[in-house]
Design a protein around this motif. Structure first.
Motif, PDB file in Angstrom:
ATOM      1  N   UNK A 102     -28.226 -39.796  11.940  1.00 23.14           N
ATOM      2  CA  UNK A 102     -28.285 -40.986  12.675  1.00 23.14           C
ATOM      3  C   UNK A 102     -28.193 -42.223  11.872  1.00 23.14           C
ATOM      4  N   UNK A 103     -28.080 -43.267  12.630  1.00 20.13           N
ATOM      5  CA  UNK A 103     -28.064 -44.635  11.798  1.00 20.13           C
ATOM      6  C   UNK A 103     -28.568 -45.730  12.839  1.00 20.13           C
ATOM      7  N   UNK A 104     -28.197 -46.939  12.218  1.00 20.60           N
ATOM      8  CA  UNK A 104     -28.609 -48.146  13.103  1.00 20.60           C
ATOM      9  C   UNK A 104     -27.603 -49.335  12.436  1.00 20.60           C
ATOM     10  N   UNK A 105     -27.506 -50.417  13.345  1.00 18.38           N
ATOM     11  CA  UNK A 105     -26.773 -51.531  12.708  1.00 18.38           C
ATOM     12  C   UNK A 105     -27.530 -52.830  13.484  1.00 18.38           C
ATOM     13  N   UNK A 106     -27.061 -53.881  12.932  1.00 23.27           N
ATOM     14  CA  UNK A 106     -27.569 -55.274  13.918  1.00 23.27           C
ATOM     15  C   UNK A 106     -26.260 -55.903  14.380  1.00 23.27           C
ATOM     16  N   UNK A 107     -25.010 -55.734  14.183  1.00 25.99           N
ATOM     17  CA  UNK A 107     -23.913 -56.048  14.683  1.00 25.99           C
ATOM     18  C   UNK A 107     -24.018 -55.631  16.147  1.00 25.99           C
ATOM     19  N   UNK A 108     -23.004 -56.423  17.154  1.00 27.53           N
ATOM     20  CA  UNK A 108     -23.149 -56.229  18.570  1.00 27.53           C
ATOM     21  C   UNK A 108     -22.591 -54.870  18.942  1.00 27.53           C
ATOM     22  N   UNK A 109     -22.791 -54.597  20.190  1.00 27.10           N
ATOM     23  CA  UNK A 109     -22.439 -53.278  20.731  1.00 27.10           C
ATOM     24  C   UNK A 109     -20.821 -53.036  20.589  1.00 27.10           C
ATOM     25  N   UNK A 110     -20.071 -54.171  20.847  1.00 25.56           N
ATOM     26  CA  UNK A 110     -18.628 -54.083  20.952  1.00 25.56           C
ATOM     27  C   UNK A 110     -18.099 -54.151  19.598  1.00 25.56           C
ATOM     28  N   UNK A 111     -18.797 -54.816  18.473  1.00 22.10           N
ATOM     29  CA  UNK A 111     -18.255 -54.693  17.190  1.00 22.10           C
ATOM     30  C   UNK A 111     -18.680 -53.305  16.466  1.00 22.10           C
ATOM     31  N   UNK A 112     -19.573 -52.662  16.883  1.00 20.82           N
ATOM     32  CA  UNK A 112     -20.208 -51.462  16.523  1.00 20.82           C
ATOM     33  C   UNK A 112     -18.960 -50.326  17.214  1.00 20.82           C
ATOM     34  N   UNK A 113     -18.600 -50.333  18.320  1.00 18.38           N
ATOM     35  CA  UNK A 113     -17.636 -49.550  18.891  1.00 18.38           C
ATOM     36  C   UNK A 113     -16.194 -49.648  17.961  1.00 18.38           C
ATOM     37  N   UNK A 114     -15.823 -51.156  17.835  1.00 16.14           N
ATOM     38  CA  UNK A 114     -14.656 -51.389  16.823  1.00 16.14           C
ATOM     39  C   UNK A 114     -14.844 -50.496  15.749  1.00 16.14           C
ATOM     40  N   UNK A 153     -23.486 -46.882  25.178  1.00 15.97           N
ATOM     41  CA  UNK A 153     -24.359 -47.108  26.541  1.00 15.97           C
ATOM     42  C   UNK A 153     -24.820 -48.390  26.052  1.00 15.97           C
ATOM     43  N   UNK A 154     -24.559 -49.362  27.081  1.00 14.04           N
ATOM     44  CA  UNK A 154     -25.344 -50.575  26.705  1.00 14.04           C
ATOM     45  C   UNK A 154     -26.831 -50.908  27.606  1.00 14.04           C
ATOM     46  N   UNK A 155     -27.499 -51.738  27.076  1.00 15.59           N
ATOM     47  CA  UNK A 155     -28.710 -52.155  27.722  1.00 15.59           C
ATOM     48  C   UNK A 155     -28.653 -52.222  29.287  1.00 15.59           C
ATOM     49  N   UNK A 156     -27.629 -52.652  29.906  1.00 11.38           N
ATOM     50  CA  UNK A 156     -27.627 -53.004  31.145  1.00 11.38           C
ATOM     51  C   UNK A 156     -27.261 -51.747  31.933  1.00 11.38           C
ATOM     52  N   UNK A 157     -26.527 -50.823  31.385  1.00 14.20           N
ATOM     53  CA  UNK A 157     -26.234 -49.426  31.833  1.00 14.20           C
ATOM     54  C   UNK A 157     -27.332 -48.498  31.583  1.00 14.20           C
ATOM     55  N   UNK A 158     -28.091 -48.684  30.787  1.00 23.48           N
ATOM     56  CA  UNK A 158     -29.412 -47.839  30.509  1.00 23.48           C
ATOM     57  C   UNK A 158     -30.621 -48.397  31.751  1.00 23.48           C
ATOM     58  N   UNK A 159     -30.677 -49.715  31.642  1.00 22.73           N
ATOM     59  CA  UNK A 159     -31.561 -50.191  32.862  1.00 22.73           C
ATOM     60  C   UNK A 159     -31.404 -49.788  34.133  1.00 22.73           C
ATOM     61  N   UNK A 160     -29.973 -49.719  34.673  1.00 22.98           N
ATOM     62  CA  UNK A 160     -29.407 -49.379  35.738  1.00 22.98           C
ATOM     63  C   UNK A 160     -29.918 -48.007  36.145  1.00 22.98           C
ATOM     64  N   UNK A 161     -30.022 -47.196  35.164  1.00 18.93           N
ATOM     65  CA  UNK A 161     -30.358 -45.827  35.527  1.00 18.93           C
ATOM     66  C   UNK A 161     -32.052 -45.629  35.147  1.00 18.93           C
ATOM     67  N   UNK A 210     -20.222 -38.934  18.521  1.00 18.75           N
ATOM     68  CA  UNK A 210     -21.164 -39.951  18.292  1.00 18.75           C
ATOM     69  C   UNK A 210     -21.828 -40.419  19.640  1.00 18.75           C
ATOM     70  N   UNK A 211     -22.969 -40.803  19.576  1.00 12.52           N
ATOM     71  CA  UNK A 211     -23.610 -41.620  20.610  1.00 12.52           C
ATOM     72  C   UNK A 211     -24.046 -43.094  20.187  1.00 12.52           C
ATOM     73  N   UNK A 212     -23.485 -44.012  20.764  1.00 12.50           N
ATOM     74  CA  UNK A 212     -23.842 -45.271  20.194  1.00 12.50           C
ATOM     75  C   UNK A 212     -24.567 -46.110  21.539  1.00 12.50           C
ATOM     76  N   UNK A 213     -26.033 -46.178  21.226  1.00 14.19           N
ATOM     77  CA  UNK A 213     -26.938 -46.729  22.356  1.00 14.19           C
ATOM     78  C   UNK A 213     -27.400 -48.132  21.564  1.00 14.19           C
ATOM     79  N   UNK A 214     -27.254 -49.381  22.877  1.00 15.55           N
ATOM     80  CA  UNK A 214     -27.685 -50.545  22.438  1.00 15.55           C
ATOM     81  C   UNK A 214     -29.158 -50.653  22.883  1.00 15.55           C
ATOM     82  N   UNK A 215     -30.084 -50.864  21.705  1.00 18.36           N
ATOM     83  CA  UNK A 215     -31.688 -50.985  21.797  1.00 18.36           C
ATOM     84  C   UNK A 215     -31.720 -52.422  21.980  1.00 18.36           C
TER      85      UNK A 215
END
Ligand code: 5GP
Ligand code: MN
Length: 327
Positions: free
Chosen positions: A305-317, A234-242, A266-271
């Motif tokens: 759980x965990x976290x990363x500072x790479x981008x959302x698309x890089x995390x998905x990859x 889920x991207x920030x944009x999608x979260x904001x939309x809801x 897994x759930x990947x969330x863009x914070x």
């Protein structure tokens, strides 16, 4: 325990702390212990790193919690003046952010009550059982070890019920034992209303939260049937939309596991400043080491759980390429 018992009643300041983005077990344990300790000492407070979801705000005395991120001076003062600090539902100071650095500078006697793997050596006393389903159950056992079960009451029971309920997925994960049910029975005898607590936590969605769940499952879940894995991003944009509010994605990561044959989710969330990841698994698939090795995190074998500072698309990859390792 005798030493602790004495410390509890003579302490000039007791601070109960729990981890960042507190969940049902974190807040349930903290407020359960808070409602208990208040009977022995007037100088007790609960200080948490940041806010918790609204669906936990029915808990007795939740309005007295101090937040380190928005009331930093007050929180620091309480921690500085304390001589006893409880660390609940976490076992490493990096799990509480900046508050951890501040706590490490104090001489207060530190007690960890927790059920996560690999406790770190920052405290003076450890009341730890990594096989236990929840910290809330350990709080009950701690009170029992103190020989103070007669000081249990409905308020404590409801807080601890909620902690056990949320960390066991309503008494269904393998960590749920006969002992867990015995303790729950004790809570019911004290007047805890299990049905009401379920409703408070699980039947108080906003309309947009439920629609976000529908969107995530319909449009954002990717299933890899052949390797028994699935993830949602889920991207920030999608979260904001809801109109995302804290807690709105709580539990979402569990849904893919209800597909027959899926053992890793897994759930990947863009914070705002990072990407956060939640992992769940079952049977012979464990996620704690996976979270630690690849995403700077940790947790339990079936929930991490965990976290990363790479981008959302890089995390998905990255996740997709790592999924080969599951099996
Ligand atoms: P959740 O997916 O609900 O955020 O977290 C699942 C479990 O993993 C919880 O027990 C939580 O405490 C733990 N966890 C989540 N993030 C981290 C992390 O960054 N480090 C460690 N050690 N544990 C984590
Ligand atoms: Mn927990």
């Amino acid at each position: 325990m005798q030493h602790l018992k004495q410390l509890i009643s003579t302490s000039k300041g007791i601070v109960i702390t729990t981890h960042k983005s507190p969940d049902g077990d974190a807040i349930g344990s903290s407020l359960g212990l808070y409602n208990f300790l208040k009977q022995f000492n007037a100088n007790v407070s609960v200080v948490v790193p940041d806010a918790f979801p609204d669906f936990l705000n029915w808990m007795p005395l939740s309005n007295e919690i101090i937040y380190y991120d928005t009331a930093t001076e007050k929180a620091k003062e309480l921690i500085s003046k304390s001589d006893l600090i409880f660390s609940l539902d976490y076992n490493a100071l990096n799990r509480i952010g900046e508050m951890g650095e501040f706590i490490s500078t104090t001489n207060s006697f530190k007690v960890v009550i927790d059920h996560h793997q690999n406790p770190q050596p920052f405290a003076d006393h450890y009341f730890v059982d990594t096989n236990c389903c929840s910290t809330a159950q350990l709080i009950y056992e701690f009170i029992e070890e103190l020989g103070e079960l007669d000081k249990m009451n409905k308020a404590i029971a409801e807080c601890l019920y909620c902690g056990i309920m949320t960390d066991t997925g309503s008494f269904r994960y393998p960590s749920t034992t006969a002992r867990t049910h015995e303790i729950i029975a004790a809570f019911l005898k004290l007047g805890a209303d299990g049905s009401k607590i379920h409703q408070e936590v699980y039947d108080t969605y906003s309309e947009q939260r439920l629609r976000l769940l529908g969107f995530a499952l319909t449009n954002k879940m990717k299933v890899f049937k052949e390797i028994g894995a699935a993830y949602i991003s889920l991207s920030q944009e999608e979260l904001k939309h809801f109109n995302f509010k804290k807690g709105d994605t709580e539990g979402l990561v569990n849904f893919p596991l209800s597909i027959n044959g899926i053992k890793f989710s897994a759930l990947i969330t863009e914070k705002e400043n990072e990407i956060s990841l939640s992992f769940r698994s079952k049977d012979d698939v464990y996620v704690n080491e996976f979270a630690n090795k690849h995403f700077n995190g940790g947790g339990h074998i079936y929930a991490a759980g965990g976290r990363t500072t790479i981008s959302l698309s890089e995390t998905i990859e990255k996740l997709e390429s790592l999924l080969k390792e599951i099996h």
